[in-house]
Design an enzyme around this catalytic site. Structure first.
Site, PDB file in Angstrom:
ATOM      1  N   HIS A  65      55.013  43.072  68.327  1.00 47.23           N
ATOM      2  CA  HIS A  65      53.709  43.103  68.199  1.00 47.23           C
ATOM      3  C   HIS A  65      53.093  43.074  69.553  1.00 47.23           C
ATOM      4  CE1 HIS A  65      52.531  41.183  64.295  1.00 47.23           C
ATOM      5  NE2 HIS A  65      53.186  42.585  64.209  1.00 47.23           N
TER       6      HIS A  65
ATOM      7  N   ARG B  55      59.009  42.729  53.929  1.00 45.00           N
ATOM      8  CA  ARG B  55      58.550  42.987  55.289  1.00 45.00           C
ATOM      9  C   ARG B  55      59.450  42.141  56.257  1.00 45.00           C
ATOM     10  NH1 ARG B  55      53.476  45.152  55.924  1.00 45.00           N
ATOM     11  NH2 ARG B  55      53.325  44.832  58.114  1.00 45.00           N
TER      12      ARG B  55
ATOM     13  N   CYS C 162      54.496  49.441  67.016  1.00 42.68           N
ATOM     14  CA  CYS C 162      54.508  49.606  65.363  1.00 42.68           C
ATOM     15  C   CYS C 162      54.056  50.880  64.974  1.00 42.68           C
ATOM     16  CB  CYS C 162      53.581  48.486  65.045  1.00 42.68           C
ATOM     17  SG  CYS C 162      53.939  47.817  63.494  1.00 42.68           S
TER      18      CYS C 162
END
Lengths: 449, 234
Positions: free
Chosen positions: B194, B130, B95
């Site tokens: 993630h 998002r 990220c």
């Protein structure tokens, strides 16, 4: 009252009366009906009350309940949203179902308010006080980061510049923005302010808001809470008006501690609950309630701890504790570390909307501490049982001590067979609700909340 | 022979918003199974990073405020980071870490901030949207499938000398348009998966672990050890 508000209020009160008496419900629908008829109805409903708003990411419900308990020492009738409906509609419902204050007198209301709902509420009701608990990373898929969450609360506070902001002084973010409001801080002062520590890696909110240097601490309470200071620019924790001056005993079932030198005991474990009690003490003192009265109030708190309840399941002493984010989880793990007896551990993970749909946060929990405790059996379950099972495996839980049970119904059966008298269940929100409902159906939990 | 891997957790105290530390815990979990020791150290704002001190690095995602502060400090570590990358040592950048290794990125408030240009991708910002949810990809070189969770506002486009980590089967990936997810340059992997990409994908973790070992112990034959690790996945 405008005619529109009057009609809306009447409709809301009637629907509450109907739902409450005939349907056994009514927590947010009356609010919905009323706010649809008159979006500004809270203005009317709230104007006869002095309002205290409690917000923050963790501890809102219990802090609110404790504040109510403390205020009962002085006020006869207090309005509060004790079911935890903490958004605009739920709060509208709370006022609708409340007994109205006597003519010419102001009532008092203590409201738990969701972080994103502070502004919409304050745009209609001007509170006299805001109580802020903490801002931890929580369900990033819904609210975003800690700074944006705090900003949402600030946007509400800005609309009430005369209200006292009673905030956790150990939380650096609460000292990061200038406010016109009178500010009062509470925190821990039970250790000498002589150390020079950094927060554990993996802790949020540890940058100096002034110069962006890493914050240091004279001592830490937990996570990023403590007596912080910036070695670079001199930014530091504000002076505390209300302080925990000693913590003498901690078990999963009780904490003994002193605030400003007065001894207190609460029938629930966890350092986070001492913060909640401290916040309630601070509110009480601000409105002139005496330390002895507050002790009396805390003694009556037994029924308040719905999120950490003990259930007798065929002789086993079972506790269900809600977990939803890393800081909260670490605090619960810390609480388990104060358990003197051997116990069994059940971890239930769901990832529905109310739980947060991302399970990544479990990697930031300190599950590595569990294998060092006297835990005889581990069980993992819930819809995301694979995630939590692997997490415990990596944490070092031995396979021969570890059972996996995706079906929550069967978890109850398994608990009856566990080798210890004490069982702790850590569960995310929907898993907790499902367990409670199953336990209720089987008669282990008496009806209602 | 005793082997060990030294892991740098880059800005682990500031850039660890999504369980990124799970990657290190998982690496240790698999390394334990073959008797390899894993040590880790946080390299943060005031610390020097030296490529020769580490065999593996994890660079996680952060919140905007922390990411901005890290972006200011990162140029101090740029040369050594590039050296680390060019030595073929594995680096997992998630990220925010992924974005900052590229040419530039635009943050949520619209500021355009330079990356360190260790890789050639760049990151733009989508307007009030998002990409959140489960994601699944297929690595075209190995045929391996990886699954995880993404939650990002930045949209990233690949540049020269890098290829995608995988083709998107489900979810959004780099930009929601070209079906690519992540970027690979040498053994450096940038990804929007993630934090615990390694936790959730045992096949990927084991592959990266042996890349690191092979790189550090080039004369050792890992064939037998490779049969001893069993991938876990969830």
């Amino acid at each position: 009252m405008t005619l529109r508000s009057e009609i809306a209020t009447l409709a809301g009160r009637s629907s509450y009366w109907f739902l409450h008496n005939f349907m056994g419900g009514g927590s947010s629908l009356p609010g919905k009906i009323t706010t649809t008829l008159d979006p500004d109805v809270l203005k009317e409903l709230g104007k006869n009350y002095e309002v205290i708003i409690v917000s923050g990411t963790n501890g809102k419900t219990l802090t609110t309940a404790l504040i109510v308990q403390v205020l009962k020492e002085k006020y006869d009738h207090i309005v509060t949203n004790k079911t935890g409906s903490n958004m605009v509609q739920g709060i509208t419902s709370t006022f609708l179902e409340a007994k109205r204050p006597a003519k010419g007198k102001k009532g008092i209301a203590v409201l738990e308010v969701d972080e994103a709902n502070v502004k919409p509420i304050v745009s209609q009701i001007t509170p006299k006080m805001f109580v802020l608990t903490n801002i931890f990373r929580d369900q990033l898929d819904r609210y975003g980061e800690i700074y944006t969450t705090y900003q949402k609360i600030l946007d509400g506070i800005k609309l009430a510049p005369d209200a006292v902001v009673l905030a956790n002084g150990d939380e650096p973010i609460f000292h990061s923005k200038e406010l016109p409001n009178p500010q009062v801080y509470y925190g821990f002062a039970n250790q000498p302010a002589t150390g020079d520590l950094k927060a554990a890696p993996n802790t949020d909110g540890i940058l100096c808001p002034v110069c962006q240097h890493l914050l240091h601490y004279h001592y830490l309470v937990y996570a990023n809470l403590g007596d912080y200071f910036c070695p670079n620019c001199g930014f530091r924790r504000p002076d505390l008006r209300f302080k925990v001056t000693d913590v003498s005993e901690r078990t999963p079932k009780a904490s003994k501690f002193a605030i400003d030198g007065h001894q207190y005991e609460i029938g629930v474990g966890g350092t986070y609950n001492i913060y909640n009690a401290l916040a309630a003490y601070a509110v009480g003192r601000e409105v002139g309630i005496q330390p002895d009265q507050i002790r009396h109030a805390f003694e009556n708190n037994q029924r308040l701890f719905g999120r950490q309840e003990e259930i007798n399941v065929d002789g086993k002493d079972v506790s269900i504790i809600l977990v939803k984010n890393p800081v909260g989880t670490n605090q619960v793990i810390d609480l388990l570390g104060t358990e003197p007896d051997p116990f069994s551990f059940v971890g239930l993970l769901n990832a529905d909307y109310a739980d947060g749909i991302d399970t990544s946060w479990i990697w930031d929990g300190e599950f590595e501490r569990l294998p060092k405790m006297d835990i005889q059996q581990f069980e993992t379950g819930g819809k995301r049982y694979k995630d939590i099972t692997f997490r415990l495996k990596v944490a070092g839980v031995k396979p021969e001590q570890h059972t996996v049970q995706p079906d929550l119904g069967k978890v109850i059966e398994d608990i009856k067979q566990m080798p210890t008298d004490k069982v702790y269940i850590l569960a995310t929100y929907t898993a907790m609700m499902e367990m409670r409902s199953r336990l209720m159906k089987q008669g282990y939990i008496k009806g209602g909340n | 022979m005793t082997m060990n891997l030294r892991v740098a957790h880059l800005y682990g105290d500031l850039m660890n918003t999504y369980g990124d530390i799970g990657n290190i815990l998982t690496l240790r979990f698999y390394a334990d199974q073959i008797g390899v020791t894993v040590t880790d150290q946080i390299i943060s704002l005031e610390d020097d990073f030296k490529a020769d001190d580490f065999d593996f690095a994890v660079f996680g995602g952060g919140q905007d405020f922390e990411q901005m502060v890290v972006a200011k400090d990162l140029p101090n570590k740029r040369d050594e980071l590039i050296k680390f990358i060019e030595q073929n040592k594995p680096l997992i950048a998630v990220c925010g870490g992924y974005q900052m290794l590229g040419k530039y990125y635009v943050d949520a408030s619209g500021r355009k901030l330079p990356g360190i240009h260790a890789m050639n991708h760049y990151t733009e910002q989508q307007h009030e949207n998002r990409f959140i949810g489960d994601i699944e990809i297929q690595n075209e070189a190995t045929g391996q499938k990886y699954h995880g969770f993404e939650n990002h506002q930045g949209i990233t486009f690949l540049g020269e000398d890098e290829h995608a980590l995988g083709k998107v089967l489900k979810g959004y990936g780099n930009n929601g348009e070209d079906q690519t997810e992540g970027a690979v340059h040498k053994n450096t992997i940038g990804t929007y998966f993630h934090g615990p990409i390694m936790a959730r994908n045992g096949n990927f973790s084991i592959h990266m672990m042996f890349e690191a070992l092979q790189n550090k112990y080039p004369d050792y034959d890992f064939t037998e050890l490779k049969t001893k690790v069993k991938p876990e996945s969830y």
